[in-house]
Design an enzyme around this catalytic site. Structure first.
Site, PDB file in Angstrom:
ATOM      1  CG  ASP A  38      -1.656  -1.305   1.417  1.00 46.84           C
ATOM      2  OD1 ASP A  38      -2.005  -1.948   0.418  1.00 46.84           O
ATOM      3  OD2 ASP A  38      -1.843  -1.707   2.578  1.00 46.84           O
ATOM      4  CD  GLU A 220      -8.387  -4.150  -1.347  1.00 44.06           C
ATOM      5  OE1 GLU A 220      -9.082  -4.415  -0.357  1.00 44.06           O
ATOM      6  OE2 GLU A 220      -7.294  -4.721  -1.586  1.00 44.06           O
TER       7      GLU A 220
END
Length: 349
Positions: A38, A220
Protein backbone atom coordinates in the site's frame (compact mmCIF):
# COMPACT_ATOMS: atom_id res chain seq x y z
CA UNK A 1 47.45 1.57 -34.31
CA UNK A 2 46.44 -0.49 -31.26
CA UNK A 3 47.31 2.41 -28.93
CA UNK A 4 45.27 4.80 -31.10
CA UNK A 5 42.19 2.54 -30.99
CA UNK A 6 42.50 2.19 -27.21
CA UNK A 7 42.81 5.94 -26.84
CA UNK A 8 39.73 6.49 -29.02
CA UNK A 9 37.74 4.00 -26.97
CA UNK A 10 38.75 5.69 -23.73
CA UNK A 11 37.83 9.07 -25.17
CA UNK A 12 34.44 7.74 -26.29
CA UNK A 13 33.76 6.31 -22.85
CA UNK A 14 34.76 9.62 -21.27
CA UNK A 15 32.38 11.61 -23.46
CA UNK A 16 29.58 9.11 -22.96
CA UNK A 17 29.95 9.40 -19.19
CA UNK A 18 30.07 13.19 -19.43
CA UNK A 19 26.91 13.32 -21.53
CA UNK A 20 25.09 10.98 -19.13
CA UNK A 21 26.16 13.12 -16.19
CA UNK A 22 25.13 16.38 -17.88
CA UNK A 23 21.71 15.06 -18.90
CA UNK A 24 21.07 13.48 -15.53
CA UNK A 25 20.71 10.09 -17.17
CA UNK A 26 20.70 8.07 -13.94
CA UNK A 27 18.93 4.77 -13.51
CA UNK A 28 17.25 2.65 -10.85
CA UNK A 29 15.63 -0.75 -10.56
CA UNK A 30 12.47 -2.05 -8.94
CA UNK A 31 11.49 -2.91 -6.30
CA UNK A 32 12.35 0.22 -4.31
CA UNK A 33 12.21 -1.65 -0.99
CA UNK A 34 12.26 -5.39 -0.26
CA UNK A 35 8.83 -5.11 1.36
CA UNK A 36 6.07 -2.52 1.67
CA UNK A 37 2.38 -2.84 0.83
CA UNK A 38 0.00 0.00 0.00
CA UNK A 39 2.71 2.54 -0.91
CA UNK A 40 1.80 6.22 -0.66
CA UNK A 41 3.89 9.26 -1.59
CA UNK A 42 3.37 13.02 -1.50
CA UNK A 43 5.77 15.78 -2.55
CA UNK A 44 6.14 19.08 -0.68
CA UNK A 45 8.89 21.71 -0.65
CA UNK A 46 11.19 19.59 -2.79
CA UNK A 47 10.92 16.43 -0.67
CA UNK A 48 9.02 13.20 -1.21
CA UNK A 49 7.36 11.82 1.91
CA UNK A 50 6.58 8.12 1.66
CA UNK A 51 4.68 5.67 3.85
CA UNK A 52 3.29 2.13 3.59
CA UNK A 53 1.45 -0.40 5.71
CA UNK A 54 3.45 -1.80 8.62
CA UNK A 55 0.53 -3.24 10.55
CA UNK A 56 1.51 -1.74 13.89
CA UNK A 57 2.53 1.91 13.49
CA UNK A 58 2.97 4.86 11.13
CA UNK A 59 6.40 5.21 9.53
CA UNK A 60 7.43 8.06 7.20
CA UNK A 61 10.42 8.19 4.81
CA UNK A 62 11.84 11.51 3.55
CA UNK A 63 13.89 11.88 0.37
CA UNK A 64 14.57 14.10 -2.64
CA UNK A 65 14.96 10.97 -4.79
CA UNK A 66 12.01 8.58 -4.53
CA UNK A 67 14.08 5.84 -6.21
CA UNK A 68 16.44 5.80 -3.21
CA UNK A 69 13.94 4.83 -0.52
CA UNK A 70 16.22 2.07 0.70
CA UNK A 71 18.77 4.61 1.94
CA UNK A 72 16.36 7.43 2.85
CA UNK A 73 15.94 8.47 6.49
CA UNK A 74 12.75 7.14 8.05
CA UNK A 75 10.97 7.65 11.33
CA UNK A 76 8.20 5.88 13.24
CA UNK A 77 6.04 8.94 14.01
CA UNK A 78 3.11 7.33 15.83
CA UNK A 79 1.95 4.05 17.34
CA UNK A 80 -1.47 3.30 18.86
CA UNK A 81 -1.83 2.51 22.55
CA UNK A 82 -2.71 -1.11 23.31
CA UNK A 83 -6.22 -2.23 24.07
CA UNK A 84 -8.13 0.20 21.86
CA UNK A 85 -10.42 -0.20 18.85
CA UNK A 86 -7.51 0.96 16.65
CA UNK A 87 -4.53 -0.85 18.21
CA UNK A 88 -4.00 -3.47 15.53
CA UNK A 89 -3.96 -4.12 11.78
CA UNK A 90 -3.04 -0.59 10.73
CA UNK A 91 -3.50 -0.56 6.97
CA UNK A 92 -2.88 1.80 4.06
CA UNK A 93 -1.80 5.03 5.74
CA UNK A 94 -1.98 8.14 3.57
CA UNK A 95 -0.24 11.44 4.28
CA UNK A 96 -1.97 14.65 3.15
CA UNK A 97 -1.27 18.37 3.63
CA UNK A 98 -4.54 20.32 4.07
CA UNK A 99 -4.93 23.96 5.05
CA UNK A 100 -1.47 24.21 6.58
CA UNK A 101 -1.54 20.96 8.55
CA UNK A 102 -0.50 17.37 7.93
CA UNK A 103 -2.98 14.50 8.25
CA UNK A 104 -2.55 10.74 8.18
CA UNK A 105 -5.62 8.67 7.35
CA UNK A 106 -5.39 4.96 8.12
CA UNK A 107 -7.57 1.93 8.80
CA UNK A 108 -7.26 -0.09 12.01
CA UNK A 109 -9.13 -2.51 14.25
CA UNK A 110 -8.84 -4.30 17.60
CA UNK A 111 -7.57 -7.52 16.06
CA UNK A 112 -10.92 -8.45 14.53
CA UNK A 113 -11.19 -7.48 10.84
CA UNK A 114 -14.94 -7.00 11.21
CA UNK A 115 -14.15 -3.90 13.26
CA UNK A 116 -11.94 -2.12 10.75
CA UNK A 117 -12.67 1.62 10.60
CA UNK A 118 -10.86 4.76 9.41
CA UNK A 119 -8.92 7.00 11.81
CA UNK A 120 -6.99 10.24 11.43
CA UNK A 121 -3.89 11.90 12.91
CA UNK A 122 -2.99 15.61 12.76
CA UNK A 123 0.34 17.47 12.88
CA UNK A 124 0.78 21.25 12.57
CA UNK A 125 4.54 21.06 11.92
CA UNK A 126 5.86 22.18 8.52
CA UNK A 127 7.73 18.87 8.26
CA UNK A 128 5.73 15.68 9.00
CA UNK A 129 8.90 14.07 10.36
CA UNK A 130 8.91 16.70 13.12
CA UNK A 131 6.38 18.03 15.61
CA UNK A 132 3.70 16.00 17.37
CA UNK A 133 1.19 13.70 15.76
CA UNK A 134 -2.14 13.98 17.59
CA UNK A 135 -4.78 11.28 17.35
CA UNK A 136 -8.04 12.96 16.26
CA UNK A 137 -10.28 9.89 16.38
CA UNK A 138 -12.46 7.96 13.98
CA UNK A 139 -13.72 9.52 10.78
CA UNK A 140 -16.94 8.01 9.46
CA UNK A 141 -20.19 8.69 7.69
CA UNK A 142 -23.47 8.15 9.56
CA UNK A 143 -23.65 4.41 8.76
CA UNK A 144 -20.33 3.69 10.52
CA UNK A 145 -19.88 0.49 8.49
CA UNK A 146 -16.64 -1.45 7.90
CA UNK A 147 -14.19 0.83 6.09
CA UNK A 148 -10.55 0.77 4.88
CA UNK A 149 -8.26 2.48 2.34
CA UNK A 150 -9.34 6.09 2.79
CA UNK A 151 -8.03 8.77 0.47
CA UNK A 152 -8.98 12.44 0.20
CA UNK A 153 -8.86 14.93 -2.67
CA UNK A 154 -9.91 18.46 -3.57
CA UNK A 155 -12.15 19.35 -6.52
CA UNK A 156 -13.61 22.77 -7.39
CA UNK A 157 -12.93 24.07 -3.91
CA UNK A 158 -14.49 21.13 -2.05
CA UNK A 159 -12.85 18.18 -0.33
CA UNK A 160 -13.97 14.58 -0.70
CA UNK A 161 -13.12 11.25 0.90
CA UNK A 162 -13.18 7.96 -0.99
CA UNK A 163 -12.78 4.54 0.60
CA UNK A 164 -13.55 0.83 0.40
CA UNK A 165 -16.38 -0.48 2.55
CA UNK A 166 -19.14 -2.97 3.14
CA UNK A 167 -22.77 -2.27 2.40
CA UNK A 168 -23.83 -4.10 5.56
CA UNK A 169 -22.12 -5.80 8.49
CA UNK A 170 -20.78 -8.95 6.85
CA UNK A 171 -17.87 -9.62 4.51
CA UNK A 172 -18.48 -10.79 0.96
CA UNK A 173 -18.16 -7.68 -1.16
CA UNK A 174 -16.13 -4.48 -0.92
CA UNK A 175 -17.42 -1.37 -2.70
CA UNK A 176 -16.02 2.10 -3.37
CA UNK A 177 -17.80 4.94 -1.53
CA UNK A 178 -17.49 8.71 -1.69
CA UNK A 179 -18.61 11.47 0.66
CA UNK A 180 -18.05 15.20 0.90
CA UNK A 181 -15.90 16.42 3.79
CA UNK A 182 -16.88 19.18 6.20
CA UNK A 183 -13.25 19.59 7.21
CA UNK A 184 -10.10 17.48 7.27
CA UNK A 185 -11.32 15.28 10.13
CA UNK A 186 -15.11 15.27 9.54
CA UNK A 187 -17.29 13.74 6.83
CA UNK A 188 -20.09 16.16 5.96
CA UNK A 189 -22.46 14.10 3.80
CA UNK A 190 -23.95 10.66 3.47
CA UNK A 191 -21.81 8.07 1.74
CA UNK A 192 -22.57 7.24 -1.90
CA UNK A 193 -21.59 3.96 -3.56
CA UNK A 194 -19.91 4.63 -6.90
CA UNK A 195 -18.40 1.23 -7.71
CA UNK A 196 -19.07 -2.43 -6.97
CA UNK A 197 -17.29 -5.48 -8.40
CA UNK A 198 -19.11 -6.26 -11.64
CA UNK A 199 -16.74 -7.69 -14.23
CA UNK A 200 -15.05 -11.08 -13.98
CA UNK A 201 -11.62 -9.53 -13.43
CA UNK A 202 -13.00 -7.74 -10.32
CA UNK A 203 -14.41 -10.86 -8.71
CA UNK A 204 -11.44 -13.22 -8.25
CA UNK A 205 -11.52 -13.84 -4.53
CA UNK A 206 -11.86 -17.44 -3.40
CA UNK A 207 -10.75 -17.90 0.19
CA UNK A 208 -9.92 -21.18 1.89
CA UNK A 209 -9.69 -19.76 5.40
CA UNK A 210 -12.43 -21.27 7.58
CA UNK A 211 -12.92 -17.92 9.26
CA UNK A 212 -13.94 -16.18 6.02
CA UNK A 213 -16.65 -16.57 3.40
CA UNK A 214 -15.86 -18.86 0.49
CA UNK A 215 -15.75 -15.93 -1.92
CA UNK A 216 -15.14 -12.19 -1.61
CA UNK A 217 -15.42 -9.69 -4.48
CA UNK A 218 -13.25 -6.64 -4.01
CA UNK A 219 -13.03 -2.99 -5.05
CA UNK A 220 -10.53 -1.19 -2.80
CA UNK A 221 -7.56 1.21 -2.65
CA UNK A 222 -9.23 4.12 -4.51
CA UNK A 223 -6.92 6.94 -5.64
CA UNK A 224 -7.69 10.09 -7.62
CA UNK A 225 -5.65 11.09 -10.66
CA UNK A 226 -6.44 14.51 -12.16
CA UNK A 227 -5.78 15.41 -15.79
CA UNK A 228 -7.18 18.41 -17.62
CA UNK A 229 -10.97 18.44 -17.10
CA UNK A 230 -11.26 14.84 -15.91
CA UNK A 231 -10.94 12.89 -12.69
CA UNK A 232 -9.75 9.30 -12.89
CA UNK A 233 -10.43 7.12 -9.87
CA UNK A 234 -7.96 4.24 -10.02
CA UNK A 235 -8.86 1.34 -7.73
CA UNK A 236 -7.68 -2.17 -6.95
CA UNK A 237 -9.93 -5.08 -7.90
CA UNK A 238 -10.16 -8.77 -6.91
CA UNK A 239 -8.71 -10.23 -3.74
CA UNK A 240 -5.15 -9.17 -2.90
CA UNK A 241 -4.53 -12.80 -1.99
CA UNK A 242 -4.89 -13.72 -5.68
CA UNK A 243 -2.47 -13.10 -8.55
CA UNK A 244 -5.35 -11.41 -10.37
CA UNK A 245 -5.27 -8.29 -8.18
CA UNK A 246 -5.34 -5.47 -10.74
CA UNK A 247 -6.20 -1.81 -11.25
CA UNK A 248 -9.53 -0.62 -12.59
CA UNK A 249 -10.67 2.87 -13.48
CA UNK A 250 -13.68 5.15 -13.06
CA UNK A 251 -13.87 8.44 -14.99
CA UNK A 252 -15.79 11.60 -14.15
CA UNK A 253 -15.83 15.19 -15.34
CA UNK A 254 -14.37 17.57 -12.77
CA UNK A 255 -17.48 19.72 -13.18
CA UNK A 256 -19.94 16.88 -12.56
CA UNK A 257 -21.77 16.07 -9.33
CA UNK A 258 -19.27 13.67 -7.80
CA UNK A 259 -21.89 12.42 -5.31
CA UNK A 260 -24.02 11.18 -8.19
CA UNK A 261 -23.03 7.60 -9.10
CA UNK A 262 -24.03 8.30 -12.72
CA UNK A 263 -21.14 10.77 -12.96
CA UNK A 264 -18.63 7.91 -12.71
CA UNK A 265 -18.11 5.68 -15.76
CA UNK A 266 -16.28 2.38 -15.26
CA UNK A 267 -13.75 1.12 -17.81
CA UNK A 268 -14.66 -2.44 -18.81
CA UNK A 269 -11.13 -3.86 -18.68
CA UNK A 270 -8.34 -3.49 -16.09
CA UNK A 271 -5.91 -0.67 -16.81
CA UNK A 272 -2.94 -2.38 -15.08
CA UNK A 273 -2.59 -6.09 -14.35
CA UNK A 274 -0.20 -8.95 -13.68
CA UNK A 275 2.58 -9.72 -16.16
CA UNK A 276 3.76 -13.34 -15.80
CA UNK A 277 6.32 -12.76 -18.57
CA UNK A 278 7.91 -10.07 -16.38
CA UNK A 279 7.33 -12.04 -13.15
CA UNK A 280 5.12 -9.32 -11.65
CA UNK A 281 2.01 -10.56 -9.89
CA UNK A 282 -0.93 -8.92 -8.14
CA UNK A 283 0.03 -5.29 -8.90
CA UNK A 284 -2.18 -2.80 -7.11
CA UNK A 285 -2.93 -0.35 -4.32
CA UNK A 286 -1.11 2.52 -5.93
CA UNK A 287 -0.46 6.24 -5.59
CA UNK A 288 0.81 8.84 -8.06
CA UNK A 289 3.55 11.44 -8.13
CA UNK A 290 5.17 13.96 -10.46
CA UNK A 291 8.88 13.99 -11.29
CA UNK A 292 10.88 16.68 -9.47
CA UNK A 293 10.68 18.99 -12.50
CA UNK A 294 6.95 18.37 -12.92
CA UNK A 295 7.34 17.07 -16.48
CA UNK A 296 6.62 13.37 -15.91
CA UNK A 297 3.81 11.37 -14.32
CA UNK A 298 4.63 8.27 -12.29
CA UNK A 299 2.70 5.47 -10.65
CA UNK A 300 3.85 3.89 -7.39
CA UNK A 301 2.35 0.47 -6.63
CA UNK A 302 3.02 -2.78 -4.82
CA UNK A 303 3.34 -6.22 -6.36
CA UNK A 304 4.72 -9.71 -5.81
CA UNK A 305 7.68 -11.16 -7.69
CA UNK A 306 6.33 -14.71 -7.75
CA UNK A 307 2.91 -16.32 -8.14
CA UNK A 308 0.80 -17.29 -5.14
CA UNK A 309 2.59 -14.98 -2.67
CA UNK A 310 -0.67 -13.45 -1.47
CA UNK A 311 -1.18 -10.43 0.81
CA UNK A 312 1.87 -10.85 3.01
CA UNK A 313 5.17 -9.03 3.44
CA UNK A 314 6.51 -10.16 0.09
CA UNK A 315 4.63 -7.32 -1.58
CA UNK A 316 7.11 -4.59 -2.49
CA UNK A 317 6.81 -1.01 -3.81
CA UNK A 318 7.68 -0.25 -7.44
CA UNK A 319 7.65 2.94 -9.52
CA UNK A 320 7.34 3.49 -13.25
CA UNK A 321 6.54 6.35 -15.58
CA UNK A 322 3.22 6.45 -17.43
CA UNK A 323 1.85 8.43 -20.36
CA UNK A 324 -1.51 9.75 -21.58
CA UNK A 325 -3.75 8.45 -24.35
CA UNK A 326 -5.24 10.74 -27.01
CA UNK A 327 -8.58 10.73 -25.19
CA UNK A 328 -6.87 12.11 -22.06
CA UNK A 329 -6.94 8.85 -20.10
CA UNK A 330 -3.80 7.41 -18.45
CA UNK A 331 -1.78 4.69 -20.14
CA UNK A 332 0.03 2.63 -17.50
CA UNK A 333 1.33 0.02 -19.97
CA UNK A 334 2.51 -3.18 -18.25
CA UNK A 335 4.48 -3.69 -15.01
CA UNK A 336 8.25 -3.59 -15.49
CA UNK A 337 10.19 -6.63 -14.31
CA UNK A 338 12.40 -6.67 -11.23
CA UNK A 339 15.94 -5.53 -11.88
CA UNK A 340 15.13 -3.80 -15.19
CA UNK A 341 17.13 -0.60 -15.58
CA UNK A 342 14.81 2.43 -15.64
CA UNK A 343 15.68 6.11 -15.96
CA UNK A 344 15.03 8.08 -12.79
CA UNK A 345 12.24 10.70 -12.78
CA UNK A 346 13.26 13.80 -14.71
CA UNK A 347 14.81 16.53 -12.63
CA UNK A 348 16.06 14.13 -9.96
CA UNK A 349 19.33 15.34 -8.43
Amino acid sequence: MKKMVTACLLLLLFYSAAIAQNTGDKTFTNPLLPSGADPWVICKDGFYYYTNSTGGNIVIWKTKDITKLSTAPKKAVWAPPPGTAYSKDLWAPELHFINGKWYVYFAADNGDNNNHRIYVLENSSADPMEGTWEFKGKISDSTDKWAIDASVFENNGGWYMIWSGWEGDHNGQQNIYIAKMKDAITIGSERVKISSPAYQWETNGDLHDAGNPAHVSVNEGPEILKHKDKLFLIYSASGCWTDFYALGMLTASKNSDLLNPASWIKTEEPVFKQSPESSVYAPGHNSFFKSPDGREDWILYHANSNPNEGCGNKRSPRAQKFTWNKDGSPNFDMPMKDGQSLTVPSGTK
